[in-house]
Motif scaffolding. Structure first.
Motif, PDB file in Angstrom:
ATOM      1  N   PHE A   1       0.825  -1.208   0.000  1.00 23.28           N
ATOM      2  CA  PHE A   1       0.000   0.000   0.000  1.00 23.28           C
ATOM      3  C   PHE A   1       0.859   1.259   0.000  1.00 23.28           C
ATOM      4  O   PHE A   1       0.539   2.241  -0.670  1.00 23.28           O
ATOM      5  CB  PHE A   1      -0.922  -0.004   1.218  1.00 23.28           C
ATOM      6  CG  PHE A   1      -1.734   1.249   1.358  1.00 23.28           C
ATOM      7  CD1 PHE A   1      -2.849   1.454   0.557  1.00 23.28           C
ATOM      8  CD2 PHE A   1      -1.386   2.232   2.274  1.00 23.28           C
ATOM      9  CE1 PHE A   1      -3.595   2.615   0.670  1.00 23.28           C
ATOM     10  CE2 PHE A   1      -2.129   3.390   2.396  1.00 23.28           C
ATOM     11  CZ  PHE A   1      -3.237   3.581   1.590  1.00 23.28           C
ATOM     12  N   LEU A   2       1.951   1.255   0.754  1.00 23.32           N
ATOM     13  CA  LEU A   2       2.812   2.430   0.778  1.00 23.32           C
ATOM     14  C   LEU A   2       3.503   2.652  -0.565  1.00 23.32           C
ATOM     15  O   LEU A   2       3.756   3.795  -0.963  1.00 23.32           O
ATOM     16  CB  LEU A   2       3.856   2.279   1.889  1.00 23.32           C
ATOM     17  CG  LEU A   2       3.321   2.295   3.324  1.00 23.32           C
ATOM     18  CD1 LEU A   2       4.442   2.083   4.312  1.00 23.32           C
ATOM     19  CD2 LEU A   2       2.578   3.595   3.616  1.00 23.32           C
TER      20      LEU A   2
ATOM     21  N   ARG B   1       2.279   1.521  -3.585  1.00 25.56           N
ATOM     22  CA  ARG B   1       1.264   1.733  -4.631  1.00 25.56           C
ATOM     23  C   ARG B   1      -0.079   1.989  -3.955  1.00 25.56           C
ATOM     24  O   ARG B   1      -0.833   1.084  -3.662  1.00 25.56           O
ATOM     25  CB  ARG B   1       1.206   0.487  -5.523  1.00 25.56           C
ATOM     26  CG  ARG B   1       0.161   0.538  -6.620  1.00 25.56           C
ATOM     27  CD  ARG B   1       0.600   1.414  -7.773  1.00 25.56           C
ATOM     28  NE  ARG B   1      -0.106   1.064  -8.988  1.00 25.56           N
ATOM     29  CZ  ARG B   1      -1.389   1.349  -9.227  1.00 25.56           C
ATOM     30  NH1 ARG B   1      -2.093   1.984  -8.320  1.00 25.56           N
ATOM     31  NH2 ARG B   1      -1.944   0.998 -10.373  1.00 25.56           N
ATOM     32  N   ARG B   2      -0.370   3.243  -3.672  1.00 21.29           N
ATOM     33  CA  ARG B   2      -1.546   3.594  -2.879  1.00 21.29           C
ATOM     34  C   ARG B   2      -2.861   3.382  -3.625  1.00 21.29           C
ATOM     35  O   ARG B   2      -3.884   3.138  -2.998  1.00 21.29           O
ATOM     36  CB  ARG B   2      -1.456   5.055  -2.428  1.00 21.29           C
ATOM     37  CG  ARG B   2      -0.439   5.290  -1.333  1.00 21.29           C
ATOM     38  CD  ARG B   2      -0.425   6.738  -0.911  1.00 21.29           C
ATOM     39  NE  ARG B   2       0.470   6.951   0.205  1.00 21.29           N
ATOM     40  CZ  ARG B   2       0.109   6.870   1.483  1.00 21.29           C
ATOM     41  NH1 ARG B   2      -1.147   6.587   1.780  1.00 21.29           N
ATOM     42  NH2 ARG B   2       0.979   7.067   2.454  1.00 21.29           N
ATOM     43  N   ARG B   3      -2.850   3.507  -4.933  1.00 19.76           N
ATOM     44  CA  ARG B   3      -4.105   3.410  -5.664  1.00 19.76           C
ATOM     45  C   ARG B   3      -4.667   1.997  -5.617  1.00 19.76           C
ATOM     46  O   ARG B   3      -5.872   1.794  -5.686  1.00 19.76           O
ATOM     47  CB  ARG B   3      -3.910   3.849  -7.123  1.00 19.76           C
ATOM     48  CG  ARG B   3      -5.176   3.775  -7.958  1.00 19.76           C
ATOM     49  CD  ARG B   3      -4.956   4.409  -9.309  1.00 19.76           C
ATOM     50  NE  ARG B   3      -4.849   5.855  -9.182  1.00 19.76           N
ATOM     51  CZ  ARG B   3      -5.896   6.666  -9.175  1.00 19.76           C
ATOM     52  NH1 ARG B   3      -7.117   6.186  -9.246  1.00 19.76           N
ATOM     53  NH2 ARG B   3      -5.728   7.958  -9.070  1.00 19.76           N
TER      54      ARG B   3
ATOM     55  N   HIS C   1      -4.988  -4.753   3.417  1.00 21.61           N
ATOM     56  CA  HIS C   1      -4.842  -3.907   2.231  1.00 21.61           C
ATOM     57  C   HIS C   1      -6.158  -3.236   1.863  1.00 21.61           C
ATOM     58  O   HIS C   1      -6.186  -2.034   1.529  1.00 21.61           O
ATOM     59  CB  HIS C   1      -4.325  -4.734   1.062  1.00 21.61           C
ATOM     60  CG  HIS C   1      -3.949  -3.918  -0.139  1.00 21.61           C
ATOM     61  ND1 HIS C   1      -4.864  -3.579  -1.127  1.00 21.61           N
ATOM     62  CD2 HIS C   1      -2.785  -3.333  -0.512  1.00 21.61           C
ATOM     63  CE1 HIS C   1      -4.273  -2.852  -2.041  1.00 21.61           C
ATOM     64  NE2 HIS C   1      -3.009  -2.680  -1.702  1.00 21.61           N
TER      65      HIS C   1
ATOM     66  N   LEU D   1      -6.767  -0.421   4.413  1.00 21.05           N
ATOM     67  CA  LEU D   1      -5.933   0.762   4.178  1.00 21.05           C
ATOM     68  C   LEU D   1      -6.385   1.528   2.938  1.00 21.05           C
ATOM     69  O   LEU D   1      -6.386   2.770   2.924  1.00 21.05           O
ATOM     70  CB  LEU D   1      -4.474   0.337   4.025  1.00 21.05           C
ATOM     71  CG  LEU D   1      -3.792  -0.206   5.294  1.00 21.05           C
ATOM     72  CD1 LEU D   1      -2.396  -0.709   4.963  1.00 21.05           C
ATOM     73  CD2 LEU D   1      -3.726   0.868   6.364  1.00 21.05           C
ATOM     74  N   THR D   2      -6.765   0.802   1.891  1.00 19.53           N
ATOM     75  CA  THR D   2      -7.228   1.476   0.676  1.00 19.53           C
ATOM     76  C   THR D   2      -8.522   2.240   0.922  1.00 19.53           C
ATOM     77  O   THR D   2      -8.713   3.350   0.417  1.00 19.53           O
ATOM     78  CB  THR D   2      -7.427   0.445  -0.446  1.00 19.53           C
ATOM     79  OG1 THR D   2      -6.199  -0.275  -0.660  1.00 19.53           O
ATOM     80  CG2 THR D   2      -7.828   1.127  -1.734  1.00 19.53           C
TER      81      THR D   2
ATOM     82  N   PHE E   1      -7.356   5.287   3.557  1.00 18.85           N
ATOM     83  CA  PHE E   1      -6.320   6.257   3.184  1.00 18.85           C
ATOM     84  C   PHE E   1      -6.024   6.289   1.690  1.00 18.85           C
ATOM     85  O   PHE E   1      -5.117   7.014   1.276  1.00 18.85           O
ATOM     86  CB  PHE E   1      -5.017   5.947   3.929  1.00 18.85           C
ATOM     87  CG  PHE E   1      -5.192   5.837   5.416  1.00 18.85           C
ATOM     88  CD1 PHE E   1      -5.416   6.958   6.194  1.00 18.85           C
ATOM     89  CD2 PHE E   1      -5.136   4.600   6.040  1.00 18.85           C
ATOM     90  CE1 PHE E   1      -5.581   6.853   7.558  1.00 18.85           C
ATOM     91  CE2 PHE E   1      -5.300   4.483   7.413  1.00 18.85           C
ATOM     92  CZ  PHE E   1      -5.525   5.621   8.174  1.00 18.85           C
ATOM     93  N   GLY E   2      -6.734   5.511   0.894  1.00 19.28           N
ATOM     94  CA  GLY E   2      -6.466   5.503  -0.537  1.00 19.28           C
ATOM     95  C   GLY E   2      -6.927   6.775  -1.212  1.00 19.28           C
ATOM     96  O   GLY E   2      -7.779   7.510  -0.691  1.00 19.28           O
TER      97      GLY E   2
END
Length: 225
Positions: A127-128, A130-132, A201, A204-205, A208-209
């Motif tokens: 995630f850090l 590739r945030r999308r 994942h 988090l997306t 914070f995505g």
């Protein structure tokens, strides 16, 4: 005689003449306001399918290779089941030294806890970087977790105690305690890595995505009285 006055209009609602001769679809179509920023295609659709697949392959290989570390940690931290061999003539019998021991459960529990930890760490790392996110990335993360768990299991078994317990009992001698081979009594422990990676994942997306941009900035539409 006083001439007729034009109808009174409120200042907040300027008068608009109807679009005579235009079809309903053209009259109802909303045009972007002046100065609205243009929307680029990749702002909404991501970097492209080829790029996402390439990144997913990298994630799949990296997560799978993480199974080597998981296998070594499992081999180091997992408890040992003590066995003892008893000779009866030319034949040998092997029995658990502690009939009520919980070492076998501890082996499965250690693998499961390590899999959950590796799943959380791999999800945060991906995630850090590739945030999308994206479907190929999530699939690669889950599949890599499963392959990494299988690799860790086979590596721990291969590097662990001797698999042939009868030969091991003969080697150490009668009445001598020796450790049992590493085994997984609960096959579901192989899914711990993938499940933890998926849940962390997605969480988090969602929290914070990045959000999809609005096509146009906010504006107020005026209407005819």
């Amino acid at each position: 005689m006083t001439p007729p006055q034009p109808p009174h209009r409120r200042p907040s609602q300027p008068f608009r003449s109807p679009d005579l001769g235009q079809p309903d679809a053209a009259r109802n179509r909303q045009e972007p306001p002046a100065g609205a920023p243009a929307v680029r295609v990749y702002d909404q659709d991501g970097p492209g399918l080829r790029t996402e697949i390439r990144e997913a392959v990298v994630v799949l290989v990296a997560v799978t290779l993480g199974g080597v570390l998981l296998g070594l940690l499992w081999l180091w931290l997992a408890p040992r089941v003590p066995l003892v061999g008893i000779a009866s003539g030319n034949s040998w019998a092997v029995y658990p030294k502690e009939t009520e021991g919980e070492q076998a459960i501890g082996i499965d529990g250690t693998f499961t806890l390590l899999g959950l930890a590796f799943g959380a760490v791999s999800a945060v790392t991906v995630f850090l970087v590739r945030r999308r996110g994206g479907v190929p990335l999530v699939v690669a993360l889950c599949l890599g977790g499963l392959l990494g768990s299988l690799l860790a299991w086979r590596l721990g078994v291969a590097l662990g105690p001797e698999q042939d317990v009868i030969a091991h009992a003969r080697e150490v001698g009668e009445g001598v305690t020796f450790p049992a081979p590493l085994t997984l009594g609960a096959p579901g422990a192989l899914l711990a890595w993938s499940l933890a990676a998926l849940v962390v994942h997605l969480g988090l997306t969602a929290l914070f995505g990045p959000r999809d941009p609005e096509p146009y900035g906010p504006y107020e539409e005026t209407s005819a009285p």
